[in-house]
Design an enzyme around this catalytic site. Structure first.
Site, mmCIF file in Angstrom:
data_model
loop_
_atom_site.group_PDB
_atom_site.id
_atom_site.type_symbol
_atom_site.label_atom_id
_atom_site.label_comp_id
_atom_site.label_asym_id
_atom_site.label_seq_id
_atom_site.Cartn_x
_atom_site.Cartn_y
_atom_site.Cartn_z
ATOM 1 N N LYS A 3 1.059 -1.160 0.102
ATOM 2 C CA LYS A 3 -0.045 0.026 0.116
ATOM 3 C C LYS A 3 0.850 1.091 0.126
ATOM 4 C CE LYS A 3 -3.715 -2.603 2.387
ATOM 5 N NZ LYS A 3 -4.195 -2.995 3.637
ATOM 6 N N GLN B 94 -5.181 -1.761 9.329
ATOM 7 C CA GLN B 94 -4.978 -3.197 8.888
ATOM 8 C C GLN B 94 -5.415 -4.404 9.616
ATOM 9 O OE1 GLN B 94 -3.142 -3.346 5.869
ATOM 10 N NE2 GLN B 94 -3.382 -5.550 6.196
ATOM 11 N N ASP C 100 -11.075 1.725 2.899
ATOM 12 C CA ASP C 100 -11.330 0.146 2.677
ATOM 13 C C ASP C 100 -13.051 -0.072 2.366
ATOM 14 O OD1 ASP C 100 -9.081 -1.198 2.746
ATOM 15 O OD2 ASP C 100 -9.010 -0.963 5.074
#
Ligand code: NAP
Length: 267
Positions: free
Chosen positions: A45, A89, A112
């Site tokens: 990322k 995460q 996300d």
């Protein structure tokens, strides 16, 4: 064009757009679990972000952090205008309630798209849909089968395909083998997100015109395998690796751009 080439092209266009911006889009990553898979995803990322000129900052908390520690860190980032996006995460250590954490990310920064409150689509289904559309795969009126019904892939994928007017069927672990055969063999588009190596194989007679999107990532003895056996006799089958993973990463950048543009237009 391979998915690798498709993603490279999209990232190049994104970079050209970001180069012209005076305030750069910026996101934060909160990491609590220090496992190798999480580290690898985060490296990916950060690399994607730097390649297109997006700023990113990693907040790494110790893996024995309490839920309160994580919530406090999220709250600080939620309130900081520097960050247009925020990723926590996953997975999180077991002392932390993942669903609570997902819901605590400010919905406008939830790039996300994991929270039920998020206004952005979850990255994997969103990346897949854009890929299908950009490659002129017809969706309207087509039989789309989604195998798997998780909150981050199967369900949002089914919703997006339905929004595009596909005839959508969602299959799962309680689907009988006979029904699986029936739906799979009538499908024009199959999205598989089961998490079992080569779950789809030569036991089915796929339409030759079928498009199969393989979401699965199965790590076995240091190798990566998809949910679909390679080289089925269909029109298009996405590879693993080098397939949906890249589309997901691209979708994250696009979600950040949406969050950024929304923030800039409202400030
Ligand atoms: P998940 O939450 O474990 O969900 C798996 C789904 O598969 C469940 O809905 C389950 O049904 C269904 N299933 C299990 N066995 C089945 C069977 N024998 N027949 C039919 N359905 C079956 O997994 P996920 O998070 O959606 O991820 C799925 C896979 O995609 C994993 O390999 C994951 O690593 C990968 N993934 C890849 C990306 C990417 O960027 N490439 C992103 C996300 C996930 P029930 O609901 O009935 O249990």
């Amino acid at each position: 064009m391979t998915i690798k080439e498709y993603v490279r092209d999209k990232k190049q266009k994104l970079k050209e757009k970001i180069d012209k911006l005076s305030i750069k889009p910026c996101f934060a990553i909160v990491q609590v679990n220090d496992d190798e898979a999480s580290n690898a995803y985060i490296r990916g990322k950060l690399k994607d972000a730097s390649e297109v000129g997006i700023e990113a900052k990693l907040f790494k908390l110790p893996s024995n952090s309490t839920q309160d520690d994580v919530l406090k860190q999220i709250d600080v980032i939620n309130k900081d205008d520097t960050y247009h996006g925020l990723i926590v995460q996953m997975p999180l250590p077991k002392q932390i309630d993942e669903e609570l954490i997902k819901r605590s990310v400010y919905y406008k920064k939830d790039i996300d798209g994991f929270s039920p409150l998020s206004w952005l689509n979850a990255c994997t289904p969103s990346g897949i849909l854009h890929y299908l559309k950009d490659n002129n795969i017809e969706i309207k009126g087509k039989n789309a089968v989604v195998i798997g019904r998780s909150n981050i892939v199967g369900r949002p994928m089914a919703r997006l395909l339905l929004n595009e007017s596909a005839n959508v069927t969602v299959l799962h672990s309680k689907t009988s083998e006979d029904d699986m055969r029936f739906y799979v063999e009538h499908a024009d588009i199959i999205v598989v997100a089961v998490g079992k190596k080569y779950f789809l194989d030569n036991r089915f007679n796929y339409k030759k015109s079928a498009v199969i999107i393989d979401v699965g990532i199965n790590r076995i003895d240091g190798h990566l395998y998809g949910d679909v056996v390679p080289n089925l006799d269909v029109k298009l089958q996405t590879p693993v690796p080098g397939g949906v993973g890249l589309l997901t990463r691209l979708a994250l950048l696009n979600n950040l751009m949406e969050a950024y543009e929304d923030e800039i237009s409202n400030s």
